[in-house]
Structure formats: structure tokens, C-alpha cells
Scaffold this active site. Sequence first.
Site, mmCIF file in Angstrom:
data_model
loop_
_atom_site.group_PDB
_atom_site.id
_atom_site.type_symbol
_atom_site.label_atom_id
_atom_site.label_comp_id
_atom_site.label_asym_id
_atom_site.label_seq_id
_atom_site.Cartn_x
_atom_site.Cartn_y
_atom_site.Cartn_z
ATOM 1 N N TYR A 221 71.755 84.418 -4.163
ATOM 2 C CA TYR A 221 72.641 83.616 -5.031
ATOM 3 C C TYR A 221 71.976 82.321 -5.521
ATOM 4 O O TYR A 221 70.854 82.022 -5.135
ATOM 5 C CB TYR A 221 74.009 83.387 -4.405
ATOM 6 C CG TYR A 221 74.152 82.705 -3.064
ATOM 7 C CD1 TYR A 221 73.173 81.913 -2.503
ATOM 8 C CD2 TYR A 221 75.352 82.847 -2.356
ATOM 9 C CE1 TYR A 221 73.361 81.288 -1.280
ATOM 10 C CE2 TYR A 221 75.549 82.227 -1.126
ATOM 11 C CZ TYR A 221 74.540 81.441 -0.606
ATOM 12 O OH TYR A 221 74.725 80.825 0.584
ATOM 13 N N GLU A 222 72.681 81.644 -6.402
ATOM 14 C CA GLU A 222 72.121 80.451 -7.069
ATOM 15 C C GLU A 222 70.914 80.794 -7.928
ATOM 16 O O GLU A 222 69.981 80.000 -8.031
ATOM 17 C CB GLU A 222 71.715 79.407 -6.025
ATOM 18 C CG GLU A 222 72.651 78.246 -5.892
ATOM 19 C CD GLU A 222 73.571 78.093 -7.077
ATOM 20 O OE1 GLU A 222 73.058 77.853 -8.179
ATOM 21 O OE2 GLU A 222 74.773 78.219 -6.905
ATOM 22 N N GLY A 223 70.919 81.979 -8.504
ATOM 23 C CA GLY A 223 69.753 82.466 -9.243
ATOM 24 C C GLY A 223 68.838 83.126 -8.232
ATOM 25 O O GLY A 223 68.364 82.468 -7.304
#
Length: 598
Positions: A442-444
Site C-alpha cells: 500500500y501507499e503505492g
Amino acid sequence: MPQYTPPLRDMQFVMHEVLKVTDEFKALPKHADVDAETINAVLEEAGKFASEVTFPLNISGDTEGCKLDTATHAVTTPKGFKEAYAQYIEGGWAALSGDPAYGGQGLPLVVNQCFYEMLNSANQAWTMYPGLTHGAHAALHTHGTDEQKQTYLRKMTSGEWTGTMCLTESHCGTDLGLMRTKAEPQADGSYKITGNKIFISAGEHDMADNIIHLVLARLPDAPPGIKGVSLFIVPKFHVNKDGSLGERNGIYCGGLEHKMGIHGNATAQMVLENAVGTMVGQPNKGMQGMFVMMNAARLGVGNQSLGLTEVAFQNALAYAKDRIQMRSLSGVKAKDKPADPIIVHPDVRKMLLTAKAYAEGGRALSIYCAMLLDKEHSHPDEKVRKDSGEMLSLLTPIMKAFLTDNGHIATNACMQVFGGHGFIKEWGMEQFVRDNRINMIYEGTNTIQSLDLLGRKVLGNNGATLKKLGKMVGALVAEEGVNEKMAEFINPLAYLGEQMTKFTTELGFKGFQNPDEVGAAAVDYLRVAGHLVFGYFWARMAQVALREIAAGNTDPFYLAKLQTARFYFAKLFPETATLMRTARSGSKALMDTDAALA
Ligand SMILES: Cc1cc2nc3c(=O)[nH]c(=O)nc-3n(C[C@H](O)[C@H](O)[C@H](O)COP(=O)(O)OP(=O)(O)OC[C@H]3O[C@@H](n4cnc5c(N)ncnc54)[C@H](O)[C@@H]3O)c2cc1C
């Protein structure tokens, strides 16, 4: 049952002996009076909160998970989570580094970063509830109107209200330009927002009175793609003029994801049905505000894996000293026992030292990034603010991806130290591996971080910021280049520093001719850059340790630091040679494979 001891001594070493943060703070009017004693005292108490309040809820939270009442859409968090959160607010922990204008205590972000490392070691799932609030707060603080700030920031600073980031939809995660959620302008200046978001961390829960969602959505006349995305505040409960809570808004949890780890955190499918929101920033420029939140979150995610690396290491070390199996290859070590403790075996030591080197190197980078953030926010000199921001921007994808990949390697290695017992739940080791796994996604994803680093942050500005990093490394090399005792650290670092320029130019040239070359090399490139940064911090830590030892300091801490630095440069750093080779091997072996992938 796993144990956790807050690594206060190592934090103090990085802050006060390596980075000398209080000297840096003297230049920041806001923090000029903050001294080492204050920081240490706060972190000692913070460590108690993490180890005594949230750590005991880690395994039970994982086992129990969150529950959704489909009739009321209410989510119940695991037993004890809500009470721990009440203690967190009561103790003023939410407001530690908050802006005093909104009731915060105004301590440097360095302090909060260390606190959050400990919270993440103790219980990543719990920590995500307050953790996301900091990012949402930062986005509103930077891009919100005065009215929005007055309405929300006080309660978010105190922790009474938590925040979320609502970006992802079932058909779009990485590519947010595909987003469908719609925002219809209303006569009173507000917007009615309708759509479905998935995977929203802490999207619904019972720990706070209100949840402030930062939602990305499209205006009716928005251009297609990412340039048509706007940002909105959508509170769970409307807020009346006097600050009291009003009616329930049209945003609710439609389902909870069943997932591999972080079971104690509610990963919510959020349904928006004419939910009323107000716009943050300019129409179609929503990513500007969201990037403030995403950058904060990326530093936070790296810190999550740092926390898990540390706690996994502590438990593996204790186990390796206790567990006896086989005899040492070089002769019996524990004569009074039927076998030697497994810590005598070279490969067990390698697994332990890998985790230790990644934890301590990660801690240096994490605290350094927080210090850059403090300087970017509050240094009186505009040039220092700008330089700090640029360096932080370069280091953010490294902090996110290198630390989370290292966390994967380290938590797995520590689980391996336990042999079969590591695979059994009651030891707690497999939970560290499971909880860490999401940090790489997550978060890219880490691939996206590597493209951000090589494509945008390095090649995108013709290597200007990378050159500044090179200068920092060069200054250390110049300072210690003639010190024989430092040669084992400085020589490989200097060599990689020199190689890096050539390596980057080469990739830039190939990428100019064929952009797939950048995509093919980026992940390896980020790992090489990560080692350049870790190598720099490990050399600086070895420098301090050597000086202390030379001055007659017999604290074993310094010898331990030196030995870990030696291990890092001998066993981990050299992977850069392989990585540069694989990066240089180009894109053909990946792209010319239609038959293989048919
Ligand atoms: C537990 C959990 C919590 C989450 N919390 C939140 C949250 O709070 N808020 C929120 O908005 N989202 C959240 N997410 C969503 C998360 O950020 C996304 O899952 C993530 O960004 C990846 O998007 P995706 O799942 O759609 O994968 P996709 O975008 O479909 O990607 C699939 C694969 O393709 C790769 N890929 C895609 N594009 C490229 C490219 N250009 N080059 C190379 N590779 C590429 C990716 O790296 C990945 O490996 C959460 C997810 C989970 C599982």
C-alpha cells in the site's frame, strides 16, 4: 509470547551522537529550546505506552480481528483497542508534535517518528488508526481553508477524531486517473459525493467520535485522467457551527476485507451515497493535497516495517540464545548442555545480524527524514527549507520501499531463526511477517516507489538532488578517507558513490531511447540507492563508535555498533554489485518474452 523492549539507547545514539538533532533544532525558532533530556524523557514514557498498553493487544487483536454489524454499519475493533486509544488521547500522545495553534504540544517530528516506531513494533494494526490521522491533518493544514482548519484540526490534533485517505476503487489503485467517484456541486458551495471506495484503512471503527475522510472524486466537468481528480473532506458526522456533532453523513462501511495480516485494523469498503463534503484546494488539483498525505504516509509505512524489524529481531535474538540444537562446527561451546545454543551457528548469526543491521540503519534514515521534515517546516532560511524538502522528496521512496523490503527480509529471517516454531502462531513471529507484507503494497507499491525515484526524482531533475546526496557522501569520504580504521566502511561507500553517477547516467541514456529500460531497472536501482544511503549512515555510525572506543569508552554499545557496521558492509552492502548488473542487463529479457508469457 513475544517480548518488546523499546530501543531507547539506539534512538538516543542516532539523535544525539550521530545526527546531533538538538544542534539542528537550535536554528529552528519553534524548537530552539528542546533539549536532549526532554526528548529522552518523553520517549521513555512513550516507550512505556507502546510496550505496556498496545503491545499486549497485538496477538489478541490479530486473533479477534474487527467485526462489522451489517445492519448498523458499525465496526467493533478488537477487545482493548478502544480503551488503549482513550489512554492515548488522555496521555496527550496524539498531540505530541501537533501544531500548538490547534492544541498540539509542538515537539519536533523527530520525537513523534521515534514514538511511532515503537508503536509499530508494539502493534501495527492499532497504530494505523491514529497514524493515518497525522497525514490527513498535514494535508488539511497545508491545503485547507481557514474554516476547514478551524472545524477539524483541533479535534484531529487531540485524536478525538481520526482521519482516513479514500483513494482506491475496485478498478483503480495505482492508476487513480481511472477513478469514478463523482462529486456534484451544490448551491451552498458543498458537494454531494457518490461512489464506492475499497481497502480504506481505519475507514470505520469505534475508537473515535468522528472520522474525517479525505476523499478523491471527480467533478461533472472534470477532464479525464489524474488531472480531473479533486479532493474533499467528508466527515462521518457533520459538524455544527459550534463544533458539536450533527447528523450522520452519507458515508458508511459496506464490508470489511478478510486479509493476510493487520487483522486488528479495519480495512473497509466505503460506500458514499450523496455524502456531503467540502473541497480541499482547487478543482481538479486534488492530488496536490493528497500528495501531502501520501508523502507523510510513505514515511509512516517505512517506519512500520522498521518497527516490525526491530521487534522481530529482539525476539529472534532471545530465542537463539536459549534454543539448543547441534554442536558448533568449531567445537563444543556449552559444555554443560547436551547441545549448543543455535546462536553459535554462522547462518543463525547472519539472520540475526541482517535484522539488526536493517533495523539500526533504518532507524538512522527514519530519524534523518523526520529531521528534514522539521527543517522543511520551520527553518527560518528559505533555502534550507527548500533543500530539506528536496532531499526528503528523494529519500521518501527509499524510506518507503527499501525499509519495507528489508522488513520482509528481516521478519522472515527472524521467523526462520525459530525453525518450525516460527511457523506456529503462539510465538508471534509469523504475525510479524504477515503484518509486514502489506507495507510493500500500500501507499503505492514498491515498484511504483522505484519508478518515482528513478523516473521523477532522479532523471526527472537531471540528477540534481542525487548530486546533493552524492555531495553528502563525498564530504564523509573526504573527512575519513585517510583514516585507516574507517577504510573498511569508507572504501566501499566511496566506490558505490562514484559508480552511482555513471550507473544513473547510463540508465538515463537508455531510458531516453526506450522508456521500458527505466521500468526494467527501477526496482534494482532503488535498492542500490537504498544501500548508498544506508552505507552512508552505517559509516557515520561506525565513525562515532570508533571515536568513542578510541577515547576509552568501554560501553559495549559502541563495539556492538562497530561489529554490526562490519557485518553490514561485508554481507549486505555487496548485493549492490549484483543489482547493478541485473539493472544493466536491460529490458529485453523482460519484454522480448511474449512466447514465455503467452
Ligand atoms: C490492507 C490494505 C490497506 C489499504 N489501505 C488503503 C487506504 O487506507 N486508502 C486507500 O485509498 N487505499 C488503500 N489500500 C489500497 C492500496 O494502496 C492499493 O492496493 C495499492 O496502491 C495497489 O493498487 P491495486 O491493489 O489496485 O493494484 P494495481 O494498481 O492493480 O497493481 C497491480 C500490480 O501491477 C503493478 N503496476 C501497476 N502499474 C504499474 C506500472 N505503471 N509499472 C509497473 N508496475 C505497475 C503494481 O505494482 C502491482 O504489482 C490498501 C490496501 C490494502 C490491501
